[in-house]
Design a protein around this motif. Structure first.
Motif, PDB file in Angstrom:
ATOM      1  N   TYR A 133       0.835  -1.199   0.000  1.00 58.12           N
ATOM      2  CA  TYR A 133       0.000   0.000   0.000  1.00 58.12           C
ATOM      3  C   TYR A 133       0.871   1.251   0.000  1.00 58.12           C
ATOM      4  O   TYR A 133       1.982   1.272   0.516  1.00 58.12           O
ATOM      5  CB  TYR A 133      -0.993   0.005   1.157  1.00 58.12           C
ATOM      6  N   SER A 134       0.320   2.296  -0.623  1.00 60.74           N
ATOM      7  CA  SER A 134       1.097   3.500  -0.874  1.00 60.74           C
ATOM      8  C   SER A 134       0.143   4.648  -1.208  1.00 60.74           C
ATOM      9  O   SER A 134      -1.076   4.506  -1.109  1.00 60.74           O
ATOM     10  CB  SER A 134       2.062   3.247  -2.051  1.00 60.74           C
ATOM     11  N   VAL A 186       7.494  -0.481  -8.362  1.00 58.45           N
ATOM     12  CA  VAL A 186       8.215  -0.469  -7.086  1.00 58.45           C
ATOM     13  C   VAL A 186       9.709  -0.186  -7.277  1.00 58.45           C
ATOM     14  O   VAL A 186      10.439  -0.031  -6.287  1.00 58.45           O
ATOM     15  CB  VAL A 186       8.042  -1.796  -6.302  1.00 58.45           C
ATOM     16  N   LYS A 187      10.141  -0.100  -8.508  1.00 57.58           N
ATOM     17  CA  LYS A 187      11.572   0.158  -8.757  1.00 57.58           C
ATOM     18  C   LYS A 187      11.966   1.524  -8.198  1.00 57.58           C
ATOM     19  O   LYS A 187      11.317   2.541  -8.448  1.00 57.58           O
ATOM     20  CB  LYS A 187      11.874   0.095 -10.252  1.00 57.58           C
ATOM     21  N   GLY A 188      13.025   1.512  -7.384  1.00 58.57           N
ATOM     22  CA  GLY A 188      13.525   2.748  -6.801  1.00 58.57           C
ATOM     23  C   GLY A 188      12.748   3.240  -5.591  1.00 58.57           C
ATOM     24  O   GLY A 188      13.111   4.256  -4.987  1.00 58.57           O
ATOM     25  N   GLN A 189      11.683   2.538  -5.211  1.00 64.58           N
ATOM     26  CA  GLN A 189      10.863   2.966  -4.093  1.00 64.58           C
ATOM     27  C   GLN A 189      11.404   2.440  -2.755  1.00 64.58           C
ATOM     28  O   GLN A 189      12.001   1.363  -2.698  1.00 64.58           O
ATOM     29  CB  GLN A 189       9.427   2.470  -4.276  1.00 64.58           C
ATOM     30  N   LYS A 190      11.167   3.217  -1.696  1.00 63.83           N
ATOM     31  CA  LYS A 190      11.580   2.806  -0.341  1.00 63.83           C
ATOM     32  C   LYS A 190      10.421   2.030   0.290  1.00 63.83           C
ATOM     33  O   LYS A 190       9.346   2.583   0.506  1.00 63.83           O
ATOM     34  CB  LYS A 190      11.933   4.027   0.502  1.00 63.83           C
ATOM     35  N   VAL A 191      10.673   0.761   0.568  1.00 63.51           N
ATOM     36  CA  VAL A 191       9.620  -0.122   1.076  1.00 63.51           C
ATOM     37  C   VAL A 191       9.952  -0.574   2.497  1.00 63.51           C
ATOM     38  O   VAL A 191      11.044  -1.106   2.745  1.00 63.51           O
ATOM     39  CB  VAL A 191       9.455  -1.365   0.171  1.00 63.51           C
ATOM     40  N   ARG A 192       9.014  -0.370   3.407  1.00 63.37           N
ATOM     41  CA  ARG A 192       9.208  -0.885   4.752  1.00 63.37           C
ATOM     42  C   ARG A 192       8.959  -2.390   4.733  1.00 63.37           C
ATOM     43  O   ARG A 192       7.904  -2.855   4.319  1.00 63.37           O
ATOM     44  CB  ARG A 192       8.245  -0.227   5.745  1.00 63.37           C
ATOM     45  N   VAL A 193       9.944  -3.160   5.185  1.00 62.98           N
ATOM     46  CA  VAL A 193       9.805  -4.614   5.244  1.00 62.98           C
ATOM     47  C   VAL A 193      10.226  -5.098   6.627  1.00 62.98           C
ATOM     48  O   VAL A 193      10.927  -4.409   7.362  1.00 62.98           O
ATOM     49  CB  VAL A 193      10.668  -5.325   4.170  1.00 62.98           C
ATOM     50  N   GLN A 194       9.791  -6.299   6.962  1.00 61.31           N
ATOM     51  CA  GLN A 194      10.256  -6.930   8.192  1.00 61.31           C
ATOM     52  C   GLN A 194      11.728  -7.311   8.005  1.00 61.31           C
ATOM     53  O   GLN A 194      12.157  -7.624   6.899  1.00 61.31           O
ATOM     54  CB  GLN A 194       9.407  -8.169   8.490  1.00 61.31           C
ATOM     55  N   ALA A 195      12.456  -7.280   9.092  1.00 61.65           N
ATOM     56  CA  ALA A 195      13.906  -7.442   9.005  1.00 61.65           C
ATOM     57  C   ALA A 195      14.306  -8.908   8.874  1.00 61.65           C
ATOM     58  O   ALA A 195      14.748  -9.540   9.840  1.00 61.65           O
ATOM     59  CB  ALA A 195      14.574  -6.816  10.217  1.00 61.65           C
ATOM     60  N   PRO A 249      14.868  -6.119  -3.172  1.00 62.69           N
ATOM     61  CA  PRO A 249      15.870  -5.575  -4.089  1.00 62.69           C
ATOM     62  C   PRO A 249      15.824  -6.232  -5.476  1.00 62.69           C
ATOM     63  O   PRO A 249      16.165  -5.593  -6.478  1.00 62.69           O
ATOM     64  CB  PRO A 249      17.190  -5.878  -3.371  1.00 62.69           C
ATOM     65  N   ALA A 250      15.395  -7.492  -5.539  1.00 61.14           N
ATOM     66  CA  ALA A 250      15.243  -8.154  -6.846  1.00 61.14           C
ATOM     67  C   ALA A 250      14.180  -7.470  -7.686  1.00 61.14           C
ATOM     68  O   ALA A 250      14.222  -7.519  -8.917  1.00 61.14           O
ATOM     69  CB  ALA A 250      14.891  -9.631  -6.645  1.00 61.14           C
ATOM     70  N   TYR A 251      13.215  -6.822  -7.015  1.00 65.36           N
ATOM     71  CA  TYR A 251      12.191  -6.052  -7.732  1.00 65.36           C
ATOM     72  C   TYR A 251      12.661  -4.632  -8.037  1.00 65.36           C
ATOM     73  O   TYR A 251      11.938  -3.856  -8.660  1.00 65.36           O
ATOM     74  CB  TYR A 251      10.904  -5.965  -6.901  1.00 65.36           C
ATOM     75  N   GLY A 252      13.851  -4.283  -7.544  1.00 69.99           N
ATOM     76  CA  GLY A 252      14.383  -2.940  -7.771  1.00 69.99           C
ATOM     77  C   GLY A 252      14.055  -1.961  -6.668  1.00 69.99           C
ATOM     78  O   GLY A 252      14.286  -0.760  -6.795  1.00 69.99           O
ATOM     79  N   ALA A 253      13.506  -2.459  -5.552  1.00 63.57           N
ATOM     80  CA  ALA A 253      13.122  -1.588  -4.443  1.00 63.57           C
ATOM     81  C   ALA A 253      14.242  -1.455  -3.421  1.00 63.57           C
ATOM     82  O   ALA A 253      15.166  -2.274  -3.379  1.00 63.57           O
ATOM     83  CB  ALA A 253      11.866  -2.128  -3.768  1.00 63.57           C
ATOM     84  N   GLN A 254      14.127  -0.430  -2.594  1.00 61.61           N
ATOM     85  CA  GLN A 254      15.071  -0.204  -1.496  1.00 61.61           C
ATOM     86  C   GLN A 254      14.369  -0.576  -0.195  1.00 61.61           C
ATOM     87  O   GLN A 254      13.296  -0.052   0.103  1.00 61.61           O
ATOM     88  CB  GLN A 254      15.494   1.273  -1.467  1.00 61.61           C
ATOM     89  N   THR A 255      14.944  -1.483   0.586  1.00 61.30           N
ATOM     90  CA  THR A 255      14.286  -1.924   1.817  1.00 61.30           C
ATOM     91  C   THR A 255      14.638  -1.028   2.994  1.00 61.30           C
ATOM     92  O   THR A 255      15.762  -0.538   3.120  1.00 61.30           O
ATOM     93  CB  THR A 255      14.660  -3.374   2.168  1.00 61.30           C
ATOM     94  N   ASN A 275       7.960   4.964   1.055  1.00 58.31           N
ATOM     95  CA  ASN A 275       6.910   5.218   0.072  1.00 58.31           C
ATOM     96  C   ASN A 275       5.849   4.122   0.069  1.00 58.31           C
ATOM     97  O   ASN A 275       4.697   4.376  -0.293  1.00 58.31           O
ATOM     98  CB  ASN A 275       7.511   5.294  -1.346  1.00 58.31           C
ATOM     99  N   ILE A 276       6.282   2.927   0.458  1.00 58.72           N
ATOM    100  CA  ILE A 276       5.410   1.756   0.386  1.00 58.72           C
ATOM    101  C   ILE A 276       5.567   0.938   1.666  1.00 58.72           C
ATOM    102  O   ILE A 276       6.666   0.816   2.203  1.00 58.72           O
ATOM    103  CB  ILE A 276       5.775   0.864  -0.827  1.00 58.72           C
TER     104      ILE A 276
END
Length: 335
Positions: free
Chosen positions: A159-160, A170-179, A188-194, A212-213
Motif C-alpha cells: 500500500y502506498s 516499485v523500482k527505486g521505491q523505499k519499502v518498509r519490510v520486516q527485518a 531488491p530483486a524487484y528494484g526496491a530499497q528496503t 513510500n510503500i
C-alpha cells in the motif's frame, strides 16, 4: 463450660484451616497465563487468542485460561520474543518473519509466491508435517521458548499513495519490510530499497515519506488505519502473512504431561480453525475499505514479481539452512 467452649472453638479453627488448605490447593490448580501480541483484538491475532482461550478452558475443565495483552501492550514482537524467552511472558504470537530474528531459517515462510492461492495456504498451515517441521526447526535453533503451532492472516499486499500495477512501479521505491534475509533479498530483486523499522513506526513513516510503500494484510492495514496515510492498497499478494504461537520454556516446563496436552490441544485448535476465519476477515475488511472510499487495485500484474522471485526461492532456502529446505519442499508438496 469454658472447657467445652474452648474445644468447640479449636474444632472450628481446625475446620477453617482445612477448608483454607483445600481452597488453596484448588486455586493453585487454576492458572491464568499471559498471552501477548502486537495487533488489535479486531485482527486475526484476536481471533487466535479467543480460540486458544476457549479450547484451553474446555480441555482443562476450566483450570487453565489466558489473559490477553493485545496492541503491543507488552512490546513489539521482537521485544515480546525476548521477554517470552526470559520467562516473563507465557505465550506470544509473532509473525514467522519476526521469528527469523531468533531463528533465521523461519524466513522460509516469507519466501515470495510459494503459496499457489489462499486455499493452498490454508492447507499448508493445517498440515501436521509442516507444523512439526517448523517446531523441530525452532527446537533445534532457539533457547528459552518453542513453537506450539502455526496460523495465518492471509496474504500480504503493498500500500502506498500511488497504484502498484506491476513490478515496474516499485523500482527505486523505499519499502518498509520486516527485518529478514528473505525480504531483504526479494525486494531488491524487484528494484526496491528496503527499510527496517518497528511496526508501530510505519504509520508516521508513510505520513512523512520516510518510506513510500508498506506491505501487510488487508485487515492489519484497516485495523491500524494505515489507509489514512497510504490510501491505495494494491493486491500484490506477494507473501503469506504467517504467524506462530510461542510458549516460554519456563512455562512449558512447569506443566505436567496432561497439562502440556491441554496447551497443545489449544494451539492445534487455532491452526485448524483460525485460517478460514482470518481469510473471511480479510474479505470483510476489503469490503469495508471500499465503502470507506479506499482504492483497492485488484488487477495487479503479478507475473513480473513472480518471475523475479522464482529463482530466489531455492537458493535462499538453501542459504538459510536444512530446515528451511525441508519446509519449502513440504509446502510445495501440499495439494
Amino acid at each position: 463450660m469454658a472447657k467445652a467452649l474452648w474445644r468447640r472453638m479449636a474444632l472450628a479453627s481446625s475446620v477453617a484451616c482445612v477448608a483454607l488448605g483445600i481452597a488453596g490447593q484448588a486455586s493453585a490448580q487454576n492458572r491464568a497465563f499471559s498471552f501477548a501480541y502486537d495487533q488489535p483484538t479486531t485482527t486475526a491475532y484476536g481471533v487466535a487468542g479467543n480460540l486458544f482461550d476457549a479450547k484451553l478452558k474446555e480441555v482443562s475443565g476450566g483450570k487453565f485460561s489466558i489473559n490477553q495483552f493485545p496492541g503491543a501492550q507488552l512490546g513489539q514482537e521482537p521485544q515480546m520474543l525476548e521477554k517470552m524467552r526470559a520467562g516473563d511472558i507465557d505465550f506470544v504470537i509473532t509473525s514467522t518473519a519476526n521469528a527469523a530474528s531468533v531463528s533465521p531459517q523461519a524466513g522460509v515462510f516469507s519466501l515470495h509466491y510459494i503459496f499457489r492461492d489462499q486455499g493452498h495456504l490454508t492447507r499448508v498451515i493445517a498440515d501436521p508435517a509442516v507444523a512439526q517441521a517448523f517446531r523441530d526447526m525452532i527446537s533445534d535453533t532457539v533457547k528459552g521458548g518453542h513453537v506450539l503451532g502455526l496460523m495465518t492472516m492471509g496474504m500480504r499486499s503493498m500500500y502506498s499513495k500511488k497504484e502498484i500495477k506491476s513490478v515496474a512501479d516499485v523500482k527505486g521505491q523505499k519499502v518498509r519490510v520486516q527485518a529478514t534475509k528473505t525480504e531483504d533479498t526479494h525486494f531488491p530483486a524487484y528494484g526496491a530499497q528496503t527499510v527496517h523499522m518497528p511496526f508501530g513506526e510505519v504509520y508516521t513513516s508513510l505520513q512523512t515519506g520516510v518510506v513510500n510503500i508498506a506491505e501487510n494484510g488487508v485487515n492489519v492495514y484497516l485495523a491500524n488505519k494505515h489507509y489514512e496515510v497510504a490510501p491505495i492498497l494494491s493486491m500484490t499478494e506477494h507473501e503469506a502473512n504467517n504467524n506462530c504461537i510461542w510458549v516460554s520454556d519456563k512455562t512449558w516446563n512447569s506443566l505436567n504431561d496432561e497439562e502440556k496436552k491441554w496447551v497443545q490441544a489449544a494451539a492445534d485448535e487455532v491452526s485448524k480453525v483460525e485460517p478460514a476465519k482470518a481469510l473471511q476477515l480479510e474479505k470483510d475488511s476489503a469490503e469495508k475499505l471500499k465503502k470507506m472510499g479506499v482504492k483497492i487495485v485488484d488487477n495487479v500484474d503479478k507475473s513480473g514479481f513472480a518471475k523475479d522471485a522464482q529463482p530466489i526461492q531455492d537458493s535462499l532456502a538453501k542459504e538459510l539452512g536444512p530446515h528451511a529446505v525441508k519446509i519449502l519442499a513440504l509446502v510445495r508438496n501440499v495439494q
